[in-house]
Design an enzyme around this catalytic site. Structure first.
Site, PDB file in Angstrom:
ATOM      1  N   CYS A   1      -2.046  -2.619   7.650  1.00  0.00           N
ATOM      2  CA  CYS A   1      -1.926  -3.552   6.522  1.00  0.00           C
ATOM      3  C   CYS A   1      -0.630  -4.353   6.518  1.00  0.00           C
ATOM      4  CB  CYS A   1      -2.171  -2.812   5.215  1.00  0.00           C
ATOM      5  SG  CYS A   1      -3.894  -2.242   5.118  1.00  0.00           S
TER       6      CYS A   1
ATOM      7  N   LYS B   1      -6.871  -5.144  -2.877  1.00  0.00           N
ATOM      8  CA  LYS B   1      -7.624  -5.705  -1.751  1.00  0.00           C
ATOM      9  C   LYS B   1      -8.564  -4.662  -1.184  1.00  0.00           C
ATOM     10  CE  LYS B   1      -3.944  -4.373   1.343  1.00  0.00           C
ATOM     11  NZ  LYS B   1      -4.724  -3.320   2.041  1.00  0.00           N
TER      12      LYS B   1
ATOM     13  N   ASP C   1       0.785  -1.236   0.000  1.00  0.00           N
ATOM     14  CA  ASP C   1       0.000   0.000   0.000  1.00  0.00           C
ATOM     15  C   ASP C   1       0.822   1.295   0.000  1.00  0.00           C
ATOM     16  OD1 ASP C   1      -1.911  -1.962   0.260  1.00  0.00           O
ATOM     17  OD2 ASP C   1      -2.830  -1.184   2.086  1.00  0.00           O
TER      18      ASP C   1
HETATM   19  C1  VGL Z   1      -4.664   0.765   5.795  1.00  0.00           C
HETATM   20  C2  VGL Z   1      -6.204   1.694   7.206  1.00  0.00           C
HETATM   21  C3  VGL Z   1      -7.187   1.543   6.253  1.00  0.00           C
HETATM   22  C4  VGL Z   1      -3.249   0.355   5.563  1.00  0.00           C
HETATM   23  C5  VGL Z   1      -5.645   0.597   4.839  1.00  0.00           C
HETATM   24  O1  VGL Z   1      -2.813   0.266   4.394  1.00  0.00           O
HETATM   25  O2  VGL Z   1      -2.540   0.122   6.573  1.00  0.00           O
HETATM   26  N1  VGL Z   1      -4.958   1.290   6.977  1.00  0.00           N
HETATM   27  N2  VGL Z   1      -6.897   0.993   5.077  1.00  0.00           N
END
Ligand code: VGL
Ligand code: ZN
Length: 243
Positions: free
Chosen positions: A190, A145, A47
């Site tokens: 994540c 995802k 991410d």
């Molecule tokens: C994430 C909060 C919400 C992350 C993703 O990538 O850690 N955190 N969505």
């Protein structure tokens, strides 16, 4: 003041020397690289998207700092997997989906407690794009995802119901990959969930701490390291990887 500093430095140095003399490796103290990724290893880049860096919708403090570290690590890996948080509009993890709810509050959903986030990483928006300075030309797969509207997925391996697979574990196993080095954003969400699910799926798992940054919501970072450690996830630094 100066004197004390110098004396304790000398003491520390002689300590390291004594350790070395016993034959016990003092290399840790000097951060000598210890791991050489092989054909059965993969770098997992979680991410690293505009939403999670400065100027994004859910900025992680200093999130962009992981980019040069990951770019450099990439040269040591034959296998690289990139993930993207990829939500629908009106996603179940968005506070805006629930009247009266604010970001960083929680709610109960069918699969358990869900932290409610600002709208972020909406499919097809510039906010959801990978960071423009990420340079991973040899990456082999991008796994998205969190695309089921009614369910979140911090983990790149299984969704929040702990049943629905993303397919990543199967992909890695089909390719004979045994060891994962996890990097990216955010350490305590994540990255941590991906690392712990990877352990559950039978992989050797290292999190490269200085190639991650955390959200740290109500002590979530310390809690995440505690849980990861309990599950056998190893905490290492970028300098531990042979380059
Ligand atoms: C994430 C909060 C919400 C992350 C993703 O990538 O850690 N955190 N969505
Ligand atoms: Zn998300």
């Amino acid at each position: 003041m100066h004197h004390t500093t110098r004396r304790s430095l000398l003491k520390a140095l002689s300590g390291a020397g004594a350790l070395a003399a016993t034959g016990f490796s003092a290399s840790r103290a000097f951060a000598a690289a210890r791991f050489t990724p092989d054909a059965k290893s993969a770098l997992i880049v979680v991410d690293v998207q505009n939403c999670f860096v400065t100027g994004g919708t859910l900025p992680v403090k200093d999130g962009e700092a992981v980019v040069p570290v990951i770019n450099k690590l990439a040269a040591s890996f034959q296998n690289i997997v990139v993930t993207q948080d990829w939500h629908t509009p009106g996603h179940a993890s968005f506070a805006s989906t629930y009247p009266g709810k604010k970001p960083f509050e929680t709610t109960k959903l069918s699969y358990g407690t869900q932290v409610l986030w600002p709208d972020h990483c909406v499919q097809g928006t510039a906010d959801a794009d990978l960071h423009k300075d990420l340079k991973l030309p040899t990456a082999q797969i991008i796994i998205r995802k969190g695309f089921h509207k009614e369910m979140d997925s911090y983990s790149a391996i299984e969704e929040a119901d702990h049943k629905t697979a993303t397919g990543l574990a199967g992909y890695l196993k089909a390719r004979g990959i045994k060891t994962l080095y996890v990097t990216g954003l955010a350490t305590d969400f994540c990255v941590a969930w991906t690392a712990m699910d990877a352990r559950k799926a039978g992989f050797n798992v290292y999190v490269i701490e200085d190639a991650t940054r955390a959200i740290d919501l109500n002590g979530s970072l310390a809690a995440a390291w505690k849980q990861m450690t309990a599950k056998g996830v190893k905490r290492i630094q970028a300098s531990d990887i042979v380059s």
